[in-house]
Design an enzyme around this catalytic site. Structure first.
Site, PDB file in Angstrom:
ATOM      1  N   LYS A  80      83.395  55.103  37.148  1.00 60.23           N
ATOM      2  CA  LYS A  80      84.767  55.259  36.663  1.00 60.23           C
ATOM      3  C   LYS A  80      85.093  56.734  36.721  1.00 60.23           C
ATOM      4  O   LYS A  80      84.203  57.585  36.600  1.00 60.23           O
ATOM      5  CB  LYS A  80      84.856  54.775  35.215  1.00 60.23           C
ATOM      6  CG  LYS A  80      86.245  54.458  34.752  1.00 60.23           C
ATOM      7  CD  LYS A  80      86.623  53.026  35.053  1.00 60.23           C
ATOM      8  CE  LYS A  80      88.015  52.714  34.580  1.00 60.23           C
ATOM      9  NZ  LYS A  80      88.362  51.302  34.770  1.00 60.23           N
ATOM     10  N   GLY A 177     100.496  38.368  24.655  1.00 61.26           N
ATOM     11  CA  GLY A 177     100.829  39.221  25.790  1.00 61.26           C
ATOM     12  C   GLY A 177     101.397  38.385  26.923  1.00 61.26           C
ATOM     13  O   GLY A 177     100.700  37.539  27.495  1.00 61.26           O
ATOM     14  N   GLY A 179     102.567  39.633  29.760  1.00 59.97           N
ATOM     15  CA  GLY A 179     102.641  40.553  30.893  1.00 59.97           C
ATOM     16  C   GLY A 179     102.143  39.857  32.148  1.00 59.97           C
ATOM     17  O   GLY A 179     102.250  38.631  32.282  1.00 59.97           O
TER      18      GLY A 179
HETATM   19  P1  NAD Z   1     100.634  44.116  31.286  1.00 66.35           P
HETATM   20  O1  NAD Z   1     100.944  45.495  30.853  1.00 66.35           O
HETATM   21  O2  NAD Z   1     101.372  43.525  32.428  1.00 66.35           O
HETATM   22  O3  NAD Z   1     100.825  43.113  30.047  1.00 66.35           O
HETATM   23  C1  NAD Z   1     100.432  43.396  28.763  1.00 66.35           C
HETATM   24  C2  NAD Z   1     101.509  42.840  27.843  1.00 66.35           C
HETATM   25  O4  NAD Z   1     101.077  42.972  26.495  1.00 66.35           O
HETATM   26  C3  NAD Z   1     102.843  43.583  27.962  1.00 66.35           C
HETATM   27  O5  NAD Z   1     103.865  42.648  28.232  1.00 66.35           O
HETATM   28  C4  NAD Z   1     103.002  44.232  26.606  1.00 66.35           C
HETATM   29  O6  NAD Z   1     104.348  44.312  26.184  1.00 66.35           O
HETATM   30  C5  NAD Z   1     102.203  43.285  25.733  1.00 66.35           C
HETATM   31  N1  NAD Z   1     101.795  43.819  24.442  1.00 66.35           N
HETATM   32  C6  NAD Z   1     101.483  45.093  24.093  1.00 66.35           C
HETATM   33  N2  NAD Z   1     101.188  45.158  22.799  1.00 66.35           N
HETATM   34  C7  NAD Z   1     101.292  43.901  22.301  1.00 66.35           C
HETATM   35  C8  NAD Z   1     101.091  43.316  21.026  1.00 66.35           C
HETATM   36  N3  NAD Z   1     100.741  44.049  19.968  1.00 66.35           N
HETATM   37  N4  NAD Z   1     101.299  41.979  20.883  1.00 66.35           N
HETATM   38  C9  NAD Z   1     101.670  41.227  21.929  1.00 66.35           C
HETATM   39  N5  NAD Z   1     101.862  41.733  23.162  1.00 66.35           N
HETATM   40  C10 NAD Z   1     101.683  43.049  23.339  1.00 66.35           C
HETATM   41  O7  NAD Z   1      99.059  44.086  31.531  1.00 66.35           O
HETATM   42  P2  NAD Z   1      98.214  42.987  32.317  1.00 66.35           P
HETATM   43  O8  NAD Z   1      97.965  43.474  33.683  1.00 66.35           O
HETATM   44  O9  NAD Z   1      98.806  41.640  32.097  1.00 66.35           O
HETATM   45  O10 NAD Z   1      96.825  43.091  31.540  1.00 66.35           O
HETATM   46  C11 NAD Z   1      96.661  42.499  30.260  1.00 66.35           C
HETATM   47  C12 NAD Z   1      95.268  42.793  29.738  1.00 66.35           C
HETATM   48  O11 NAD Z   1      94.293  42.286  30.649  1.00 66.35           O
HETATM   49  C13 NAD Z   1      94.925  44.279  29.579  1.00 66.35           C
HETATM   50  O12 NAD Z   1      94.036  44.420  28.497  1.00 66.35           O
HETATM   51  C14 NAD Z   1      94.198  44.614  30.862  1.00 66.35           C
HETATM   52  O13 NAD Z   1      93.328  45.725  30.699  1.00 66.35           O
HETATM   53  C15 NAD Z   1      93.425  43.335  31.082  1.00 66.35           C
HETATM   54  N6  NAD Z   1      93.061  43.094  32.474  1.00 66.35           N
HETATM   55  C16 NAD Z   1      94.014  42.963  33.427  1.00 66.35           C
HETATM   56  C17 NAD Z   1      93.656  42.708  34.728  1.00 66.35           C
HETATM   57  C18 NAD Z   1      94.703  42.513  35.789  1.00 66.35           C
HETATM   58  O14 NAD Z   1      94.375  42.015  36.865  1.00 66.35           O
HETATM   59  N7  NAD Z   1      95.967  42.858  35.549  1.00 66.35           N
HETATM   60  C19 NAD Z   1      92.307  42.591  35.093  1.00 66.35           C
HETATM   61  C20 NAD Z   1      91.328  42.714  34.101  1.00 66.35           C
HETATM   62  C21 NAD Z   1      91.722  42.970  32.786  1.00 66.35           C
END
Ligand code: NAD
Length: 353
Positions: A80, A177, A179
């Site tokens: 990393k 979440g 997202g």
């Molecule tokens: P993203 O930013 O698209 O979505 C995260 C969502 O969480 C956002 O909509 C945000 O508004 C919401 N959020 C923030 N604080 C919150 C709370 N207190 N309560 C409810 N919702 C809240 O991110 P993502 O890409 O969907 O990733 C989500 C998680 O998965 C992260 O922890 C990320 O590290 C992990 N992750 C993602 C991937 C990937 O492929 N995108 C891969 C491995 C791990």
């Protein structure tokens, strides 16, 4: 901090401190373990409170990548990097070209990609200086569909271990979440007639998911108090903590977020409460699989198929946890360490060429 003591404690191979005065670039590249292959892990751009905090983050994240790649069955090691600074700064070319030069100087021992505070456009600047970079525009793209697929099959495997069947129809799932990962996960679950309860701090995203899936929305802090079968954290880390452990009324915790346990002892507490926990770095491995697929020229379908293996990996972890009478998060570590030991312990062979 005693850096060599920390490196020895975590088991890192190499930590590189990098500086380019022209643009004020300060970077740290941590290579944890290359037993299984080149170290892969994203570049985090963050305004750390201190250099020590940046080093600790780089070391911890790099080690996490070794375990994630090991359980995902990839020929990758863990690494990393972090860049210290304001990730909103707009003059980015020199910063990321400088970073790319230091990545290049490692000759492929470390491959970088995006992480918090960096974008595909930043990786293009890195790419000007090195080929050891993934997550580029127009290649594997957004990893979240593959991640969500892995989380979905992971939830099913966890249901099978808990209830003897992986059919989710009629179950209630809390998705925290809405997202990237949360949205895709909700569509998978909806297709299986799961009752969805969702939350997000961003109301527009909640509305979108409610409209697409018929989910019930609750206020962000109320998600932990809902009666449900499964809690799928897909937003923040550290949501399994002293507060939420007293409130959760679920039988399974299985979601995409990174670093779900505030501390390792919370993994013990989940097991003590009879809640089956799908270790985060196993169930969310689809993102890494997607990047690996990009490096090796896989089709999206092949990456998705590989992420489907998360189902069997989790079953192995639950079997090991039951056999050894240990919590699932420890069993996941053991599975990763077993693979590292097996591959690392192969006898040396003389090779032609
Ligand atoms: P993203 O930013 O698209 O979505 C995260 C969502 O969480 C956002 O909509 C945000 O508004 C919401 N959020 C923030 N604080 C919150 C709370 N207190 N309560 C409810 N919702 C809240 O991110 P993502 O890409 O969907 O990733 C989500 C998680 O998965 C992260 O922890 C990320 O590290 C992990 N992750 C993602 C991937 C990937 O492929 N995108 C891969 C491995 C791990």
């Amino acid at each position: 901090m005693d850096l060599f003591k920390d490196i020895a404690g975590y088991g890192h191979e190499q930590v590189v401190f990098c500086h380019e005065p022209a643009c004020g670039y300060f970077g740290i590249i941590a290579i944890h373990d290359t037993t299984l292959g080149p170290a892969l892990g994203g570049t985090r751009f963050w305004q750390y409170d201190s250099t020590d905090a940046a080093i600790t983050d780089a070391l911890r994240l790099a080690r996490g990548m070794t375990y994630k790649a090991a359980v995902a069955g990839l020929s990758l090691g863990g690494g990393k990097s972090v860049i210290i600074g304001d990730n909103k700064r707009t003059d980015r070319e020199a910063i990321f070209r400088a970073h790319g030069r230091f990545v290049e100087s490692l000759g492929g021992r470390y491959i970088t990609a995006e992480d918090v505070g960096t974008s595909p456009a930043d990786m293009e600047f890195v790419h000007y200086e090195t080929n050891h970079v993934a997550g580029l525009t127009g290649l594997s793209g957004d990893p979240s569909p593959v991640t969500a697929h892995g989380v979905y099959v992971g939830i099913k495997a966890t249901a099978r271990a808990k209830w003897g069947s992986d059919v989710l129809t009629g179950k209630t799932v809390l998705v925290q979440g809405c997202g990237h990962v949360g949205q895709y996960l909700c569509s998978y679950l909806r297709a299986e007639d799961v009752k969805l309860i969702v939350s997000d701090v961003d109301e527009a995203k909640v509305k979108q998911v409610v409209a697409a899936t018929g989910a019930t929305a609750v206020a962000p802090d109320r998600i932990y108090d809902q009666q449900a079968d499964i809690y799928a954290p897909c937003a923040l880390g550290a949501t399994i903590n002293d507060d939420t452990l007293q409130r959760l009324k679920v039988a399974i915790v299985a979601g995409g977020a990174n670093n779900q346990l505030a501390e390792r002892r919370h993994g013990d507490a989940l097991a003590a409460q009879g809640i089956l926990y799908a270790p985060d770095f196993v169930i969310n491995g689809g993102g890494l699989i997607n990047v690996y697929g990009e490096i090796h020229g896989w089709t999206a379908e092949r990456s998705k198929k590989k992420a489907g293996e998360i189902y069997d990996t989790l079953l192995r972890i639950y079997d090991l946890a039951a056999a050894e009478k240990i919590p699932s998060y420890l069993a996941a570590d053991r599975l990763a360490e077993e693979r590292l030991l097996k591959v690392g312990g192969m006898r040396p062979m003389w090779m032609p060429g």
